[in-house]
Design a protein around this motif. Structure first.
Motif, short mmCIF file in Angstrom:
data_model
loop_
_atom_site.label_atom_id
_atom_site.label_comp_id
_atom_site.label_asym_id
_atom_site.label_seq_id
_atom_site.Cartn_x
_atom_site.Cartn_y
_atom_site.Cartn_z
N LEU A 58 1.30 -2.40 3.19
CA LEU A 58 2.19 -1.30 2.85
C LEU A 58 3.58 -1.82 2.52
O LEU A 58 4.22 -1.36 1.57
CB LEU A 58 2.26 -0.29 3.99
CG LEU A 58 1.06 0.63 4.15
CD1 LEU A 58 1.16 1.43 5.44
CD2 LEU A 58 0.93 1.56 2.96
N ILE A 128 4.53 1.48 10.18
CA ILE A 128 3.48 1.87 9.23
C ILE A 128 3.73 3.30 8.76
O ILE A 128 3.67 3.59 7.56
CB ILE A 128 2.07 1.75 9.86
CG1 ILE A 128 1.70 0.27 9.99
CG2 ILE A 128 1.03 2.51 9.04
CD1 ILE A 128 0.42 0.02 10.79
N ALA A 132 4.63 4.07 4.95
CA ALA A 132 3.66 4.91 4.25
C ALA A 132 4.30 6.15 3.64
O ALA A 132 3.82 6.68 2.65
CB ALA A 132 2.53 5.30 5.19
#
Length: 134
Positions: A58, A128, A132
């Motif tokens: 990511l 994350i 994201a």
């Protein structure tokens, strides 16, 4: 063969990173009271390494998009990549190690390692989510 082509300093850096990951894996297993060499241990290992891999992918995707650049292929490009990531995702005072305000006192070195691992993994999951959403 590739290992032999690395400088001594590079091999030491990779060895240290590998040892730290192994320590994190063992602490994560202990945190979840998982017996070593079991199916549950393999699942815990997969969760830890998977979380780090997802974060890296990511990060790569988002930073490349933000910089309108390809994946870094030189040390200088990698340094720029990492600096951009830190500036964007750590600028608000957040950090990978988690929120120190939510840390309970620990009584032993083992408790300290378990708590540090919990905080680190929670930090990975926070990053994350942040990456994201970019």
């Amino acid at each position: 063969a590739s290992w032999c082509q690395l400088s001594h300093e590079q091999r030491m850096h990779l060895s240290k990173a590998r040892a730290e990951l192994g320590e994190t894996r063992r602490a994560f297993q202990a945190l979840h009271k998982v017996q070593e060499q079991s199916d549950e241990a393999a699942d815990a290992d997969a969760e830890v390494t998977g979380a780090y891999l997802v974060l890296e992918r990511l990060k790569e995707f988002v930073v490349c998009r933000q910089l309108s650049a390809r994946v870094p292929t030189s040390p200088s490009a990698l340094a720029e990549f990492e600096e951009h990531f830190e500036a964007v995702f750590f600028a608000a005072g957040g950090h990978l190690q988690g929120d120190a305000a939510n840390v309970a006192p620990v009584s032993t070195a083992e408790d300290e390692l378990l708590q540090a691992t919990r905080i680190q993994i929670e930090g990975v999951y926070r990053l994350i989510r942040a990456v994201a959403c970019e």
